[in-house]
Design a protein around this motif. Structure first.
Motif, PDB file in Angstrom:
ATOM      1  N   ASP A   1      57.485 144.078 108.966  1.00 50.08           N
ATOM      2  CA  ASP A   1      58.808 144.606 108.607  1.00 50.08           C
ATOM      3  C   ASP A   1      59.922 143.681 109.086  1.00 50.08           C
ATOM      4  OD1 ASP A   1      57.743 146.733 107.321  1.00 50.08           O
ATOM      5  OD2 ASP A   1      58.147 148.209 108.915  1.00 50.08           O
ATOM      6  N   GLU A   2      59.757 143.118 110.275  1.00 46.81           N
ATOM      7  CA  GLU A   2      60.777 142.207 110.792  1.00 46.81           C
ATOM      8  C   GLU A   2      60.863 140.924 109.960  1.00 46.81           C
ATOM      9  OE1 GLU A   2      60.729 143.534 115.526  1.00 46.81           O
ATOM     10  OE2 GLU A   2      59.344 141.994 114.802  1.00 46.81           O
ATOM     11  N   ILE A   3      59.696 140.426 109.533  1.00 48.66           N
ATOM     12  CA  ILE A   3      59.685 139.224 108.685  1.00 48.66           C
ATOM     13  C   ILE A   3      60.408 139.533 107.371  1.00 48.66           C
ATOM     14  CG2 ILE A   3      58.219 137.627 107.378  1.00 48.66           C
ATOM     15  CD1 ILE A   3      56.023 138.187 109.535  1.00 48.66           C
ATOM     16  N   HIS A   4      60.032 140.681 106.794  1.00 47.67           N
ATOM     17  CA  HIS A   4      60.621 141.078 105.510  1.00 47.67           C
ATOM     18  C   HIS A   4      62.129 141.247 105.636  1.00 47.67           C
ATOM     19  CE1 HIS A   4      61.486 143.468 101.907  1.00 47.67           C
ATOM     20  NE2 HIS A   4      60.337 143.056 101.425  1.00 47.67           N
ATOM     21  N   ASP A   5      62.564 141.932 106.684  1.00 48.16           N
ATOM     22  CA  ASP A   5      63.999 142.206 106.852  1.00 48.16           C
ATOM     23  C   ASP A   5      64.785 140.927 107.122  1.00 48.16           C
ATOM     24  OD1 ASP A   5      63.355 144.795 106.437  1.00 48.16           O
ATOM     25  OD2 ASP A   5      63.652 145.466 108.519  1.00 48.16           O
ATOM     26  N   LEU A   6      64.196 140.037 107.916  1.00 49.97           N
ATOM     27  CA  LEU A   6      64.849 138.749 108.192  1.00 49.97           C
ATOM     28  C   LEU A   6      65.082 137.993 106.888  1.00 49.97           C
ATOM     29  CD1 LEU A   6      65.764 136.454 110.123  1.00 49.97           C
ATOM     30  CD2 LEU A   6      63.361 135.761 110.294  1.00 49.97           C
ATOM     31  N   ALA A   7      64.019 137.922 106.062  1.00 48.43           N
ATOM     32  CA  ALA A   7      64.119 137.193 104.791  1.00 48.43           C
ATOM     33  C   ALA A   7      65.084 137.907 103.843  1.00 48.43           C
ATOM     34  CB  ALA A   7      62.740 137.070 104.154  1.00 48.43           C
TER      35      ALA A   7
ATOM     36  N   ARG B   1      60.439 128.420 103.932  1.00 50.78           N
ATOM     37  CA  ARG B   1      60.953 128.197 102.577  1.00 50.78           C
ATOM     38  C   ARG B   1      62.332 128.826 102.341  1.00 50.78           C
ATOM     39  NH1 ARG B   1      57.959 124.668  99.020  1.00 50.78           N
ATOM     40  NH2 ARG B   1      56.271 124.043 100.403  1.00 50.78           N
ATOM     41  N   LEU B   2      62.784 129.631 103.284  1.00 56.68           N
ATOM     42  CA  LEU B   2      64.118 130.214 103.113  1.00 56.68           C
ATOM     43  C   LEU B   2      65.207 129.141 103.077  1.00 56.68           C
ATOM     44  CD1 LEU B   2      63.834 133.390 105.366  1.00 56.68           C
ATOM     45  CD2 LEU B   2      64.311 133.370 102.898  1.00 56.68           C
ATOM     46  N   PHE B   3      64.947 128.012 103.792  1.00 55.62           N
ATOM     47  CA  PHE B   3      65.942 126.924 103.729  1.00 55.62           C
ATOM     48  C   PHE B   3      66.133 126.481 102.285  1.00 55.62           C
ATOM     49  CE2 PHE B   3      64.007 126.386 108.015  1.00 55.62           C
ATOM     50  CZ  PHE B   3      65.123 126.708 108.762  1.00 55.62           C
ATOM     51  N   MET B   4      64.990 126.337 101.559  1.00 57.89           N
ATOM     52  CA  MET B   4      65.052 125.897 100.169  1.00 57.89           C
ATOM     53  C   MET B   4      65.694 126.970  99.283  1.00 57.89           C
ATOM     54  SD  MET B   4      61.923 124.644  97.743  1.00 57.89           S
ATOM     55  CE  MET B   4      61.973 122.846  97.772  1.00 57.89           C
ATOM     56  N   CYS B   5      65.368 128.238  99.553  1.00 59.27           N
ATOM     57  CA  CYS B   5      65.979 129.319  98.764  1.00 59.27           C
ATOM     58  C   CYS B   5      67.508 129.310  98.933  1.00 59.27           C
ATOM     59  CB  CYS B   5      65.430 130.681  99.204  1.00 59.27           C
ATOM     60  SG  CYS B   5      63.701 130.947  98.779  1.00 59.27           S
ATOM     61  N   VAL B   6      67.942 129.076 100.163  1.00 63.69           N
ATOM     62  CA  VAL B   6      69.380 129.087 100.436  1.00 63.69           C
ATOM     63  C   VAL B   6      70.054 127.863  99.814  1.00 63.69           C
ATOM     64  CG1 VAL B   6      71.096 128.891 102.292  1.00 63.69           C
ATOM     65  CG2 VAL B   6      69.182 130.507 102.502  1.00 63.69           C
ATOM     66  N   GLU B   7      69.415 126.677  99.995  1.00 63.50           N
ATOM     67  CA  GLU B   7      69.967 125.455  99.387  1.00 63.50           C
ATOM     68  C   GLU B   7      70.046 125.603  97.876  1.00 63.50           C
ATOM     69  OE1 GLU B   7      71.290 122.560 100.343  1.00 63.50           O
ATOM     70  OE2 GLU B   7      71.301 123.317 102.389  1.00 63.50           O
TER      71      GLU B   7
ATOM     72  N   TYR C   1      62.896 130.233 114.036  1.00 62.00           N
ATOM     73  CA  TYR C   1      63.629 131.505 114.056  1.00 62.00           C
ATOM     74  C   TYR C   1      65.119 131.263 114.295  1.00 62.00           C
ATOM     75  CZ  TYR C   1      64.812 136.327 115.251  1.00 62.00           C
ATOM     76  OH  TYR C   1      65.376 137.571 115.274  1.00 62.00           O
ATOM     77  N   ASP C   2      65.402 130.406 115.268  1.00 65.84           N
ATOM     78  CA  ASP C   2      66.809 130.113 115.590  1.00 65.84           C
ATOM     79  C   ASP C   2      67.516 129.466 114.397  1.00 65.84           C
ATOM     80  OD1 ASP C   2      66.341 131.158 118.069  1.00 65.84           O
ATOM     81  OD2 ASP C   2      66.104 129.210 119.069  1.00 65.84           O
ATOM     82  N   ASP C   3      66.824 128.521 113.759  1.00 65.31           N
ATOM     83  CA  ASP C   3      67.414 127.858 112.589  1.00 65.31           C
ATOM     84  C   ASP C   3      67.677 128.857 111.467  1.00 65.31           C
ATOM     85  OD1 ASP C   3      67.299 125.469 113.937  1.00 65.31           O
ATOM     86  OD2 ASP C   3      65.604 124.650 112.811  1.00 65.31           O
ATOM     87  N   LEU C   4      66.757 129.805 111.311  1.00 65.01           N
ATOM     88  CA  LEU C   4      66.925 130.804 110.246  1.00 65.01           C
ATOM     89  C   LEU C   4      68.101 131.729 110.550  1.00 65.01           C
ATOM     90  CD1 LEU C   4      63.186 131.724 109.531  1.00 65.01           C
ATOM     91  CD2 LEU C   4      64.757 130.534 107.984  1.00 65.01           C
ATOM     92  N   LYS C   5      68.193 132.130 111.817  1.00 68.30           N
ATOM     93  CA  LYS C   5      69.291 133.034 112.192  1.00 68.30           C
ATOM     94  C   LYS C   5      70.651 132.358 111.982  1.00 68.30           C
ATOM     95  CE  LYS C   5      68.682 136.752 113.861  1.00 68.30           C
ATOM     96  NZ  LYS C   5      68.513 138.066 113.136  1.00 68.30           N
ATOM     97  N   ALA C   6      70.643 131.015 112.034  1.00 64.21           N
ATOM     98  CA  ALA C   6      71.906 130.288 111.870  1.00 64.21           C
ATOM     99  C   ALA C   6      72.292 130.089 110.396  1.00 64.21           C
ATOM    100  CB  ALA C   6      71.812 128.927 112.561  1.00 64.21           C
TER     101      ALA C   6
END
Lengths: 335, 335
Positions: free
Chosen positions: A9-15, A51-57, A329-334
């Motif tokens: 759930d935490e992974i899902h919510d973060l994404a 892969r969230l970096f790529m989704c955001v870019e 995790y830190d990079d994603l939160k940023a």
């Protein structure tokens, strides 16, 4: 490397949070977050939260439509078309899969052509899903022209993965998902981030010469696995997942992106086979034959594809969390 | 090595005569002789007249039916079944191909399951034939369990070729036909006959240790090409061309033969894709995309699959004959 623990759930919510804040609509955010959770819970880090970096870019600098509703087209044939209409592939593919399953059962073999999609995902979750419906499945996708053909000097082919699944009743399906490049693009990126040299035979530099430097490889080209045979299979992926389904080759996809750091835009093909129809009434005997082969392979001490991933899944489900690097995790939160 | 010149008619008659004298009925003798002529005129020696030894051995010591009439079964699905009923595969496959073509055009994708056949042939002539009808095609076949899985010690997989063709309008189709073993079985046999050592990484001896001795390789096992990726693809071939179509794996085929020196007995799958149906009306654009990719590959100095074979074909057709070794000719005449 410090690790932190995240529940599914935490992974899902973060994404989901990152995606919706970036401009992805609810349906896309759920499809992508669900996919990333599946990968992360299998310790498949190269196609997980990373892969969230790529989704955001892609959203920030691409021409993506974050709220595109897939257009599903069928006729009286064994072909289902899922036009992603400029969105990420996952929602279109999920929208087309039920019809692909129905067509495969009706015709014995059927194909899903996913068109006009941004694509960043591993192919194994989709073929595994089909195998859990009792079908065997094959999926292929081009990417960008980062890979040199055998005997060539520069990129012309994509990393061009081939994924395959075979249903095993109550047992986890046999599944593989392999890049026809010697390395997956994501692996080279992980080497680059870790500052490690690549093995020999994996990449060429910008002059077409062999290199072990991940930075030089990113500016040059990757090699296919298995020499001219891997190169031939990579070419097959280009044709079946590109021109055959009326979509782009890796060369065209790269030209389309014009250097933007977005997920590649192209198509994807999934072919599903129904053993009940194709075996001529011998599907049970076929299962027995397949299991005897798997037992022989395992009996030699060789590993069946996906064994390590299934083991990670079992462990992570049992303990209720996956581990990811604190730095990621830190990079994603940023974001 | 002394060479002799044979016209296509001479190749066909030589093969036809040997086959009919050995017990093959007229329809089978013609299908086989025609196939061997095609291979020999492409200088594809490993699947040319050389294979008559196996055809003769199979008839003399196998359980083959030299006059079996294939049984073609269709229903309202995209699957065509060609039951070879214990004969060589070629006649059954040729009998099924027109229906496969019709089904592929009707449904977009279709499959031909060839069952209960003795099989010795290369797969490229059949996929090339389909590509000349405007279809893309994929064909796979198991063999005998001569090939060890990656990480294994003994044979569990066949040489398991994958053949693929892509139609190019008036240009010769793009075609490849590659064994998923590091070497084809026929290549090792040619090394053995020539008394030459094998390259490294191609074979294991009977104890599961690497070897370069062709004799030891024939008693041991071959390796797959491309490590665990080639091994995964070989396993896919086992499943799609075996249990999926209700036929034998390479393990089962080998057990069935009980050491008899006959052609392997099992099934074959051919999947045909119609670009006109799958491209969503963009078949012409797809051809243009594919040709741009081929031009880029050729422009780098890399070879497209089958180029060498097509060059041999053009030369042999122009001069009206193929060359074969005098020693092979003498051995064949002595059959």
């Amino acid at each position: 490397m410090t690790q932190i623990r995240l529940t599914p759930d935490e992974i899902h919510d973060l994404a989901h949070g990152i995606l919706t804040r970036t401009g992805y609509g609810e349906a896309h955010a759920r499809a992508i977050a669900s996919f990333l959770t599946t990968c992360q819970m299998d310790d498949c880090g190269s196609h997980g939260l990373f892969r969230l970096f790529m989704c955001v870019e892609t959203m920030r600098r691409g021409t993506i439509d974050g709220t595109a509703e897939p257009d599903i087209v069928t006729d009286d044939s064994a072909v289902v078309r899922a036009d992603a209409r400029g969105g990420i592939s996952l929602l279109a593919t999920q929208s087309g899969l039920p019809l692909l399953i129905e067509r495969a059962r009706r015709f014995g073999v059927a194909a899903l052509a996913v068109n006009r999609c941004y694509h960043f995902s591993a192919l194994w979750p989709e073929v595994e899903q089909l195998a859990r419906e009792g079908l065997s499945a094959l999926s292929m996708v081009p990417s960008h022209a980062w890979v040199a053909p055998a005997g060539g000097t520069r990129g012309a082919l994509g990393t061009n993965p081939i994924a395959f699944a075979w249903p095993r009743g109550d047992t986890d399906p046999l599944v593989f998902d392999l890049a026809t490049s010697a390395f997956a693009r994501g692996e080279i990126e992980l080497y680059r981030r870790a500052g490690k040299p690549l093995p020999e035979g994996v990449a060429l530099d910008a002059d077409g010469k062999p290199t072990t430097d991940p930075e030089a490889a990113m500016r040059g080209a990757m090699c296919t696995f298995g020499g001219h045979k891997g190169s031939a299979l990579s070419l097959m992926v280009e044709l079946l997942a590109g021109p055959l389904i009326g979509d782009m080759t890796s060369l065209e996809s790269m030209a389309y992106a014009e250097g933007r750091p977005e997920a590649p835009y192209h198509g994807q093909i999934i072919v599903a086979f129904d053993p009940a129809r194709l075996s001529g009434g011998r599907a049970d005997a076929g299962q027995t034959s397949a299991e005897a082969l798997f037992a022989e392979i395992a009996g030699q001490g060789a590993r069946l594809p996906a064994e390590r991933r299934y083991a990670a899944r079992a462990r992570n489900r049992e303990r209720g969390y996956a581990e990811i690097a604190q730095s990621l995790y830190d990079d994603l939160k940023a974001l």
